[in-house]
Design an enzyme around this catalytic site. Structure first.
Site, PDB file in Angstrom:
ATOM      1  N   SER A  21       0.805  -1.226   0.000  1.00 29.34           N
ATOM      2  CA  SER A  21       0.000   0.000   0.000  1.00 29.34           C
ATOM      3  C   SER A  21       0.833   1.269   0.000  1.00 29.34           C
ATOM      4  CB  SER A  21      -0.923   0.025   1.220  1.00 29.34           C
ATOM      5  OG  SER A  21      -0.150   0.093   2.415  1.00 29.34           O
ATOM      6  N   HIS A  58      14.019  -2.309   1.164  1.00 28.15           N
ATOM      7  CA  HIS A  58      13.866  -1.408   2.313  1.00 28.15           C
ATOM      8  C   HIS A  58      15.222  -0.869   2.745  1.00 28.15           C
ATOM      9  CE1 HIS A  58       9.630  -1.642   3.872  1.00 28.15           C
ATOM     10  NE2 HIS A  58       9.598  -2.528   2.906  1.00 28.15           N
ATOM     11  N   ASP A  60      17.915  -0.475   0.900  1.00 28.29           N
ATOM     12  CA  ASP A  60      18.407   0.444  -0.116  1.00 28.29           C
ATOM     13  C   ASP A  60      17.741   1.812  -0.031  1.00 28.29           C
ATOM     14  OD1 ASP A  60      20.071  -1.556  -1.032  1.00 28.29           O
ATOM     15  OD2 ASP A  60      18.789  -2.087  -2.747  1.00 28.29           O
ATOM     16  N   ARG A  62      16.706   3.375   2.725  1.00 26.57           N
ATOM     17  CA  ARG A  62      17.054   4.122   3.939  1.00 26.57           C
ATOM     18  C   ARG A  62      18.297   4.982   3.744  1.00 26.57           C
ATOM     19  NH1 ARG A  62      17.491  -1.127   7.081  1.00 26.57           N
ATOM     20  NH2 ARG A  62      15.436  -1.916   6.665  1.00 26.57           N
TER      21      ARG A  62
END
Length: 181
Positions: A21, A58, A60, A62
């Site tokens: 989402s 995830h 990559d 940050r």
């Protein structure tokens, strides 16, 4: 994605949404400048390449200057001092790990209640900026398996408790945030 409008009095935010989402990306957008501690709750399974790829995406995304804490006890980490914002991503993988740790997939509902109590208490006591990502479940058919129903029931109850402990909550649908309550 629309930029969030945050009140200076908001400390704790719950970000809910379904799979894919955009809830994690939205939660990341809520982090202001300054130090960020990212609590990554997923436990990688070397045999699951698809999940490993999701975790890598995830990682990559940050920023390099975020303090990343992986596979730690979330309630304990929240009790440790940190002057910046903390982002927990996500409560669904945290819950799965706790059910696994207690071998509770075939146990009665509520077996993980002590873990949920500790998490809610840590969230309630946390005095700095906190953003929590969690899956919203139960919008579809009743899961065909006992473990699916257990997860759905436990995450639903935990999400309600976390929403009560937070100052605000958002539901992310198709990448768009809807402020709740």
């Amino acid at each position: 994605m629309p930029q969030p409008r945050l009140s200076s009095s908001v400390r704790r935010t719950l970000v809910l949404g379904g799979a894919r989402s955009g809830k994690s990306a939205y939660a990341e957008s809520l982090v202001a400048d300054g130090p960020v501690r990212y609590l990554a709750t997923a436990v990688p399974d070397p045999a699951d390449a698809d999940f490993a790829e999701r975790i890598a995406r995830h990682r990559d995304r940050r920023p390099d200057d975020w303090v990343v804490v992986e596979n730690a006890d979330t309630a304990t980490v929240l009790a440790e001092p940190f002057s910046g914002a903390t982002l927990i991503d996500d409560i669904g993988t945290w819950l799965t790990a706790r059910i696994d740790a207690r071998a509770a997939w075939e146990s009665p509902r509520g077996t993980i209640t002590p873990d949920a109590d500790a998490l809610v208490a840590a969230v309630t006591a946390y005095e700095h900026r906190l953003i929590i990502v969690s899956p919203e479940v139960g919008m579809g058919i009743i899961p065909a398996t006992r473990s699916g129903r257990l997860f759905r029931d436990e995450i639903g109850t935990l999400n309600q408790r976390l929403a009560q402990a937070c100052d605000e909550a958002f539901l992310i649908v198709a990448g768009l945030p809807l402020r709740l309550g």
